[in-house]
Design an enzyme around this catalytic site. Structure first.
Site, mmCIF file in Angstrom:
data_model
loop_
_atom_site.group_PDB
_atom_site.id
_atom_site.type_symbol
_atom_site.label_atom_id
_atom_site.label_comp_id
_atom_site.label_asym_id
_atom_site.label_seq_id
_atom_site.Cartn_x
_atom_site.Cartn_y
_atom_site.Cartn_z
ATOM 1 N N SER A 123 0.821 -1.217 0.000
ATOM 2 C CA SER A 123 0.000 0.000 0.000
ATOM 3 C C SER A 123 0.849 1.258 0.000
ATOM 4 C CB SER A 123 -0.863 0.034 1.270
ATOM 5 O OG SER A 123 -1.735 -1.051 1.312
ATOM 6 N N HIS A 144 -0.761 -2.588 -7.231
ATOM 7 C CA HIS A 144 -1.567 -2.251 -6.057
ATOM 8 C C HIS A 144 -3.051 -2.396 -6.369
ATOM 9 C CE1 HIS A 144 -2.709 1.007 -2.873
ATOM 10 N NE2 HIS A 144 -2.854 -0.210 -2.409
ATOM 11 N N GLU A 156 -3.256 0.175 -9.352
ATOM 12 C CA GLU A 156 -2.269 1.254 -9.423
ATOM 13 C C GLU A 156 -0.917 0.566 -9.631
ATOM 14 O OE1 GLU A 156 -1.873 3.257 -5.572
ATOM 15 O OE2 GLU A 156 -1.571 5.163 -6.599
ATOM 16 N N ASN A 194 -3.269 6.192 -1.759
ATOM 17 C CA ASN A 194 -3.148 6.251 -0.296
ATOM 18 C C ASN A 194 -2.536 7.560 0.193
ATOM 19 O OD1 ASN A 194 -4.453 3.910 0.397
ATOM 20 N ND2 ASN A 194 -2.630 2.648 0.091
HETATM 21 N N1 CAA Z 1 -16.927 -10.795 -4.047
HETATM 22 C C1 CAA Z 1 -17.999 -10.766 -4.853
HETATM 23 N N2 CAA Z 1 -18.984 -9.843 -4.755
HETATM 24 C C2 CAA Z 1 -18.857 -8.923 -3.784
HETATM 25 C C3 CAA Z 1 -17.760 -8.893 -2.888
HETATM 26 C C4 CAA Z 1 -16.758 -9.883 -3.058
HETATM 27 N N3 CAA Z 1 -15.654 -9.949 -2.303
HETATM 28 N N4 CAA Z 1 -17.909 -7.844 -2.046
HETATM 29 C C5 CAA Z 1 -19.053 -7.243 -2.388
HETATM 30 N N5 CAA Z 1 -19.621 -7.875 -3.444
HETATM 31 C C6 CAA Z 1 -20.821 -7.500 -4.183
HETATM 32 C C7 CAA Z 1 -22.104 -7.815 -3.430
HETATM 33 O O1 CAA Z 1 -22.574 -9.117 -3.733
HETATM 34 C C8 CAA Z 1 -23.063 -6.763 -3.969
HETATM 35 O O2 CAA Z 1 -23.592 -7.154 -5.199
HETATM 36 P P1 CAA Z 1 -25.084 -6.664 -5.644
HETATM 37 O O3 CAA Z 1 -25.054 -5.162 -5.596
HETATM 38 O O4 CAA Z 1 -25.223 -7.215 -7.022
HETATM 39 O O5 CAA Z 1 -25.978 -7.273 -4.619
HETATM 40 C C9 CAA Z 1 -22.149 -5.573 -4.239
HETATM 41 O O6 CAA Z 1 -20.817 -6.072 -4.338
HETATM 42 C C10 CAA Z 1 -22.239 -4.575 -3.128
HETATM 43 O O7 CAA Z 1 -21.956 -5.256 -1.894
HETATM 44 P P2 CAA Z 1 -22.827 -5.144 -0.563
HETATM 45 O O8 CAA Z 1 -24.264 -4.948 -0.899
HETATM 46 O O9 CAA Z 1 -22.459 -6.291 0.318
HETATM 47 O O10 CAA Z 1 -22.291 -3.896 0.192
HETATM 48 P P3 CAA Z 1 -22.036 -2.441 -0.343
HETATM 49 O O11 CAA Z 1 -23.096 -1.984 -1.274
HETATM 50 O O12 CAA Z 1 -21.736 -1.650 0.872
HETATM 51 O O13 CAA Z 1 -20.687 -2.573 -1.182
HETATM 52 C C11 CAA Z 1 -18.369 -2.305 -1.163
HETATM 53 C C12 CAA Z 1 -19.535 -3.096 -0.625
HETATM 54 C C13 CAA Z 1 -18.187 -2.615 -2.647
HETATM 55 C C14 CAA Z 1 -17.139 -2.795 -0.400
HETATM 56 C C15 CAA Z 1 -18.633 -0.765 -0.978
HETATM 57 O O14 CAA Z 1 -19.041 -0.512 0.340
HETATM 58 C C16 CAA Z 1 -17.432 0.074 -1.287
HETATM 59 O O15 CAA Z 1 -17.137 0.346 -2.433
HETATM 60 N N6 CAA Z 1 -16.730 0.518 -0.214
HETATM 61 C C17 CAA Z 1 -15.506 1.288 -0.370
HETATM 62 C C18 CAA Z 1 -14.368 0.349 -0.705
HETATM 63 C C19 CAA Z 1 -13.080 1.074 -0.909
HETATM 64 O O16 CAA Z 1 -12.974 2.289 -0.859
HETATM 65 N N7 CAA Z 1 -12.041 0.282 -1.130
HETATM 66 C C20 CAA Z 1 -10.698 0.798 -1.276
HETATM 67 C C21 CAA Z 1 -10.011 0.835 0.067
HETATM 68 S S1 CAA Z 1 -8.379 1.513 -0.044
HETATM 69 C C22 CAA Z 1 -7.453 0.234 -0.626
HETATM 70 O O17 CAA Z 1 -7.904 -0.838 -0.906
HETATM 71 C C23 CAA Z 1 -5.979 0.521 -0.818
HETATM 72 C C24 CAA Z 1 -5.093 0.291 0.317
HETATM 73 O O18 CAA Z 1 -3.895 0.091 0.062
HETATM 74 C C25 CAA Z 1 -5.519 0.367 1.717
HETATM 75 P P1 NAD Z 2 -4.153 -9.534 5.931
HETATM 76 O O1 NAD Z 2 -3.707 -9.346 7.329
HETATM 77 O O2 NAD Z 2 -5.596 -9.743 5.660
HETATM 78 O O3 NAD Z 2 -3.370 -10.788 5.271
HETATM 79 C C1 NAD Z 2 -1.973 -10.910 5.283
HETATM 80 C C2 NAD Z 2 -1.666 -12.404 5.173
HETATM 81 O O4 NAD Z 2 -0.258 -12.564 4.970
HETATM 82 C C3 NAD Z 2 -2.010 -13.180 6.456
HETATM 83 O O5 NAD Z 2 -2.847 -14.270 6.115
HETATM 84 C C4 NAD Z 2 -0.652 -13.648 6.995
HETATM 85 O O6 NAD Z 2 -0.714 -14.939 7.597
HETATM 86 C C5 NAD Z 2 0.179 -13.685 5.720
HETATM 87 N N1 NAD Z 2 1.618 -13.521 5.947
HETATM 88 C C6 NAD Z 2 2.241 -12.585 6.735
HETATM 89 N N2 NAD Z 2 3.573 -12.704 6.617
HETATM 90 C C7 NAD Z 2 3.800 -13.734 5.739
HETATM 91 C C8 NAD Z 2 4.972 -14.326 5.189
HETATM 92 N N3 NAD Z 2 6.196 -13.884 5.520
HETATM 93 N N4 NAD Z 2 4.826 -15.340 4.299
HETATM 94 C C9 NAD Z 2 3.600 -15.787 3.957
HETATM 95 N N5 NAD Z 2 2.452 -15.262 4.449
HETATM 96 C C10 NAD Z 2 2.557 -14.249 5.318
HETATM 97 O O7 NAD Z 2 -3.593 -8.284 5.119
HETATM 98 P P2 NAD Z 2 -4.181 -7.618 3.793
HETATM 99 O O8 NAD Z 2 -5.157 -6.584 4.177
HETATM 100 O O9 NAD Z 2 -4.554 -8.689 2.826
HETATM 101 O O10 NAD Z 2 -2.884 -6.836 3.285
HETATM 102 C C11 NAD Z 2 -1.844 -7.518 2.613
HETATM 103 C C12 NAD Z 2 -1.020 -6.524 1.825
HETATM 104 O O11 NAD Z 2 -1.876 -5.843 0.882
HETATM 105 C C13 NAD Z 2 -0.349 -5.431 2.659
HETATM 106 O O12 NAD Z 2 0.883 -5.090 2.060
HETATM 107 C C14 NAD Z 2 -1.353 -4.286 2.543
HETATM 108 O O13 NAD Z 2 -0.764 -3.031 2.770
HETATM 109 C C15 NAD Z 2 -1.800 -4.437 1.107
HETATM 110 N N6 NAD Z 2 -3.118 -3.860 0.788
HETATM 111 C C16 NAD Z 2 -4.125 -3.941 1.695
HETATM 112 C C17 NAD Z 2 -5.363 -3.409 1.366
HETATM 113 C C18 NAD Z 2 -6.523 -3.475 2.315
HETATM 114 O O14 NAD Z 2 -7.516 -2.781 2.107
HETATM 115 N N7 NAD Z 2 -6.472 -4.286 3.361
HETATM 116 C C19 NAD Z 2 -5.569 -2.829 0.114
HETATM 117 C C20 NAD Z 2 -4.498 -2.791 -0.811
HETATM 118 C C21 NAD Z 2 -3.267 -3.315 -0.448
#
Ligand code: CAA
Ligand code: NAD
Length: 287
Positions: A123, A144, A156, A194
């Site tokens: 991330s 990403h 990304e 991010n």
């Molecule tokens: N697999 C298959 N289908 C899925 C699913 C999955 N894992 N998750 C959700 N769905 C489907 C559901 O079945 C549902 O389908 P229908 O509309 O056809 O019924 C649809 O997606 C919407 O799901 P829900 O009704 O359960 O819930 P929701 O409307 O709240 O949507 C969500 C869920 C898509 C997660 C929505 O809340 C959302 O977009 N949230 C924001 C997510 C976001 O911002 N993600 C990025 C985070 S940042 C990141 O990832 C980067 C990082 O490095 C941290």
């Molecule tokens: P998570 O905690 O759900 O899963 C991580 C998994 O990695 C665990 O099952 C753990 O047992 C395994 N693990 C840890 N160290 C290990 C190793 N050395 N060898 C093998 N397995 C190992 O975490 P996550 O949310 O899936 O995040 C995983 C990566 O993806 C991170 O780098 C995170 O920053 C990135 N990421 C997370 C998100 C998010 O929304 N959670 C979105 C984009 C990217």
């Protein structure tokens, strides 16, 4: 090195929230997937969640029931890094910790075939530094995905200082083969999304910490006031509070600006093991 259409075997390391979704996407695109996790229970949870997700998408007509079952069969759980030696592409999705990731990249560099591309789903962590830990920095790249990978439309791509044009092109077209839109980011802390998202999540914690509003009012405010699908605190729980904290620390250390300093409330939740939805408790509790 395999071109995007020649990528036939994909290794995914880390079978948590992200790795399981990435494995699902690669299997649905026709690849043989080798899924590895240090924790065997994570692998069984991943297989269950992938099957449920694929069946949900098949029920919605995204693909046939037969294609869904074939995708599930293309995923093989494995127990050692050596099992990934023949992968054309390895996507790492383990814990967001630079030292742990580097150690894994060193190992992958030793055991995979010379042509294998090594991608990280990090991330925030420097792709250049992960690449430098290997003897093949030109084949190391950031890929990403966003949570949940099967639903979110973006990948990304981050080029390290030495990532080759050929590897970038292969990973870009492979991402498109997975049905995603690609953006390209320079290799700076937190990349594009991010860099912008995490300060907002951190600010939501500050608003809660300083009593500006309740968690419900902060989330409802941002959901209805700015049309976000989730409020920032609910989204932080969904991402994982440990991941949010790690990204903020990378931003703070890498960019040196106090505006990225993690809110003490977020730190305290992580210290207490309240990591969000995946642990059943974070800002909110999940039944
Ligand atoms: N697999 C298959 N289908 C899925 C699913 C999955 N894992 N998750 C959700 N769905 C489907 C559901 O079945 C549902 O389908 P229908 O509309 O056809 O019924 C649809 O997606 C919407 O799901 P829900 O009704 O359960 O819930 P929701 O409307 O709240 O949507 C969500 C869920 C898509 C997660 C929505 O809340 C959302 O977009 N949230 C924001 C997510 C976001 O911002 N993600 C990025 C985070 S940042 C990141 O990832 C980067 C990082 O490095 C941290
Ligand atoms: P998570 O905690 O759900 O899963 C991580 C998994 O990695 C665990 O099952 C753990 O047992 C395994 N693990 C840890 N160290 C290990 C190793 N050395 N060898 C093998 N397995 C190992 O975490 P996550 O949310 O899936 O995040 C995983 C990566 O993806 C991170 O780098 C995170 O920053 C990135 N990421 C997370 C998100 C998010 O929304 N959670 C979105 C984009 C990217």
């Amino acid at each position: 090195m395999a071109t995007a259409s020649e990528i036939a075997a994909v290794g995914v390391i880390g079978a948590g929230q992200m790795g399981s979704g990435i494995a699902q996407l690669a299997a649905a695109a026709g690849c043989a997937v080798l899924l590895l996790d240090a924790d065997p229970t994570a692998l069984s949870r991943a297989v269950a969640s992938i099957s449920a997700s694929l069946r949900r998408l098949a029920a919605k007509g995204q693909f046939s029931q037969a294609a869904c079952e074939d995708s599930i069969k293309r995923i093989r759980c494995v127990s050692t890094v050596q099992d990934l030696r023949d992968a054309d592409l390895v996507i790492e999705a383990i814990v967001e910790n630079e030292d742990v990731k580097k150690k894994l990249f060193v190992e992958l560099d030793k055991i995979t075939k010379p042509s294998t591309i090594l991608a990280s789903n990090t991330s925030s962590i420097s792709i250049t530094r992960l690449g430098s830990a290997t003897k093949r920095p030109s084949q190391v790249i950031g890929m990403h995905f966003f949570n949940p990978p099967p639903i979110m439309k973006l990948i990304e791509i981050i080029r390290g200082a030495d990532t080759s044009d050929e590897v970038f092109a292969a990973v870009k077209s492979f991402s498109e083969r997975l049905g995603k839109t690609v953006i390209c980011s320079q290799d700076y802390p937190g990349f594009i999304v991010n860099r912008i998202l995490m300060p907002m999540i951190n600010e939501a914690f500050w608003a809660l910490y300083t009593g500006v509003g309740t968690k419900e009012d902060i989330d409802t405010g941002m959901k209805l006031g700015t049309n976000h699908p989730m409020g920032p605190l609910q989204l932080a729980d969904f991402i994982g509070l440990d991941v949010c904290l790690s990204v903020l620390r990378v931003l703070h250390n890498g960019l040196g600006d106090n505006k990225y300093s993690p809110c003490p409330l977020l730190v305290q939740y992580v210290d207490a093991g309240r990591l969000g939805k995946k642990r059943g408790v974070g800002v909110y509790s999940y039944g």
